[in-house]
Design an enzyme around this catalytic site. Structure first.
Site, PDB file in Angstrom:
ATOM      1  N   LYS A 187       5.808  16.260 -10.645  1.00 40.73           N
ATOM      2  CA  LYS A 187       5.719  15.073  -9.781  1.00 40.73           C
ATOM      3  C   LYS A 187       6.945  14.206 -10.044  1.00 40.73           C
ATOM      4  CE  LYS A 187       4.613  10.948 -10.026  1.00 40.73           C
ATOM      5  NZ  LYS A 187       5.579  10.384  -9.042  1.00 40.73           N
ATOM      6  N   GLU A 225      12.313  -4.490 -22.299  1.00 44.13           N
ATOM      7  CA  GLU A 225      13.291  -3.599 -21.688  1.00 44.13           C
ATOM      8  C   GLU A 225      13.651  -4.116 -20.297  1.00 44.13           C
ATOM      9  OE1 GLU A 225      13.933   1.170 -21.569  1.00 44.13           O
ATOM     10  OE2 GLU A 225      12.012   0.463 -20.770  1.00 44.13           O
ATOM     11  N   CYS A 232      16.857   4.425 -20.829  1.00 43.94           N
ATOM     12  CA  CYS A 232      15.917   4.070 -21.891  1.00 43.94           C
ATOM     13  C   CYS A 232      16.619   3.959 -23.239  1.00 43.94           C
ATOM     14  CB  CYS A 232      14.798   5.105 -21.959  1.00 43.94           C
ATOM     15  SG  CYS A 232      15.392   6.808 -22.092  1.00 43.94           S
ATOM     16  N   GLU A 264       8.021  10.256 -23.336  1.00 46.28           N
ATOM     17  CA  GLU A 264       9.331   9.672 -23.663  1.00 46.28           C
ATOM     18  C   GLU A 264       9.413   8.378 -22.875  1.00 46.28           C
ATOM     19  OE1 GLU A 264      12.640   8.132 -23.174  1.00 46.28           O
ATOM     20  OE2 GLU A 264      13.154   9.876 -21.946  1.00 46.28           O
TER      21      GLU A 264
END
Length: 473
Positions: free
Chosen positions: A169, A377, A278, A244
């Site tokens: 996906k 973040e 990231c 992750e």
């Protein structure tokens, strides 16, 4: 206009059962460039069923057959390099220099996994037992938009090496890239059902994959919040899960660093992939004894960063992927100012542009580690300088985060840098470098995730050990 109205299930391109249409944009202009018809829950279940049917035969294949499959896939994706490069620039807004890596990485992922597979020990002797590493089953691979082809191909390569079949996906925002990759993978001529690709929303397609009893393994890359939701959904059937997730990576400049080398590296670590990474080193830890020097050099470096047309070779920071992402970054810049951070470069608004989702490369100083811009973040080109008094405080600040994905240590003394690196709580710590090694494990401590990708650790995550003991073993 790119109108995408098929998905890939059981070796065929088919019309989705889902009927929702999602607009695709060029983030450099904001213009609509096409539409994609999204999959729904029924499509997800059909893809899972196809992968389940294909698993028994594929799980019994040997190394040589899987290695051949991986090389066929690599060749097929390589043949579509030009098409994929154009899509990465237009649909994602990656600068041309970065886009080149983003289209070569998927090919390399298949080849590197084939190399890994050649030496991987599926049979091991442990005491009196023979231990067999067996594929888990159907793998659900859920991928983000910030390196679409790389994540699809990297996760699929590992699943294939293990003998798993897959349901993928991808993000709906990367549908054109996904279509090109899917066409390439189809051209490799693999057995029906070995991989299936269903573009759709996470709360519909992703939710089915995460909870379906016939999915044995989930590999997800994306936000920490979504990762937690996937983990909860997977719990009822005790799926094996690799996550992750997010990061807030520190870059520690030690007081003996050569700043002519360290500052450019730190800026590159922060602004890689237009800051939409990231692993971006968005917290720059600077010794107070050299703070003024670091601020001046970093300010000058950020002011030379070119944010603009991704097709211009001089551009190093492209647009944010969407208006939503642009607004998110603008909000964090405002928060930084409201909480008392000092703006050295950039700030709110666009960099001398009236269109597109461009952010001004931004540098803050006088940032405390309890400020929002140091905790959360941002996923954009925003770098914060945090001063520290001594090495111990630098390590304390670096580790004072809910994340632990990657970190950077810059020093003129390699042995000293290594001692500091060993004390940082992160899955990867890079010393005076931005290097990547596909054989090294990648993943995070704390809320940066669970498990590892790449290398033998990544392959282990798609396998289950079975011990045979007794007569004849």
């Amino acid at each position: 206009m790119h109108d995408i109205d098929t998905i890939y299930i059981d070796g065929r391109f088919i019309t989705p059962h889902g009927t929702e249409l999602f607009d695709l944009h060029n983030p450099a202009t904001g213009a609509v460039t096409g539409r994609v018809r999204l999959s729904d829950e029924e499509d997800a279940r059909a893809a899972i069923a196809a992968a389940k049917r294909a698993f028994p035969a594929f799980s019994r294949t040997g190394k040589a057959e899987r290695i051949a499959v991986l090389h066929r896939l690599a060749d097929a994706v390589a043949a579509r390099r030009d098409d994929l490069l154009d899509a990465v620039i237009e649909e994602y807004g990656a600068p041309a220099s970065r886009a080149a890596f983003m289209v070569d990485h998927p090919v390399n992922a298949f080849r590197e996994t084939a190399e890994l597979l050649a030496d991987y020990p599926f049979l091991r002797r442990m005491g009196t037992a023979e231990v067999r590493m067996e594929p888990l089953g159907v793998a659900g691979l859920i991928t983000p938009w910030n390196s679409n082809a790389g994540f699809i191909c990297g996760k699929l390569a590992t699943a294939i090496a293990a003998g798993c079949t897959a349901v993928i996906k991808p993000s709906e925002m990367s549908a054109r890239q996904t279509q090109i990759v899917t066409e390439a993978l189809h051209a490799a001529g693999l057995a029906p059902g070995l991989f299936n690709i269903v573009t759709g929303r996470g709360d519909r397609v992703g939710a089915v994959i995460s909870s379906h009893p016939d999915v044995a393994k989930i590999s997800f890359t994306g936000s920490t919040a979504t990762g937690k939701a996937i983990l909860r959904a997977a719990a009822d059937t005790l799926k094996r899960v690799t996550l992750e997730l997010g990061g807030k990576s520190p870059t520690i400049i030690l007081d003996d660093a050569d700043l002519s080398r360290a500052i450019p590296l730190a800026i590159n670590a922060a602004f890689m992939n237009s800051g939409q990474a990231c692993i971006a080193g968005t917290r720059l830890l600077a010794p107070r004894s050299r703070l003024a020097e670091i601020e001046a050099l970093a300010k000058a470096a950020v002011e030379t960063v070119r944010a603009g047309d991704p097709r211009d070779p001089a551009t190093t920071v492209g647009p944010m992927v969407s208006r939503t992402q642009w607004e998110r970054v603008q909000r964090y810049i405002r928060i930084g100012l409201e909480e008392g951070a000092v703006l050295l470069a950039g700030g709110e608004g666009r960099p001398d542009r009236t269109e597109g989702w461009f952010v001004r490369p931004t540098l803050f100083t006088a940032v405390r580690n309890d400020m929002t811009i140091a905790r959360e973040e941002i996923f954009g080109p925003v770098l914060s300088i945090l001063p520290y008094e001594d090495e111990e405080e630098a390590i304390t600040i670096a580790n004072d985060t809910i994340y632990g994905l990657q970190a950077y240590v810059l020093s003129g003394d390699t042995a000293r840098a290594r001692r500091v690196a060993e004390r940082i709580v992160a899955g990867r710590v890079l010393i005076n470098s931005l290097t990547h090694d596909p054989k090294a494990p990648f993943g995070g401590f704390k809320q940066s995730g669970i498990g590892r990708e790449y290398g033998s650790f990544g392959l282990d995550a798609f396998l289950e050990p079975k011990a045979l003991l007794g007569e004849g073993v």
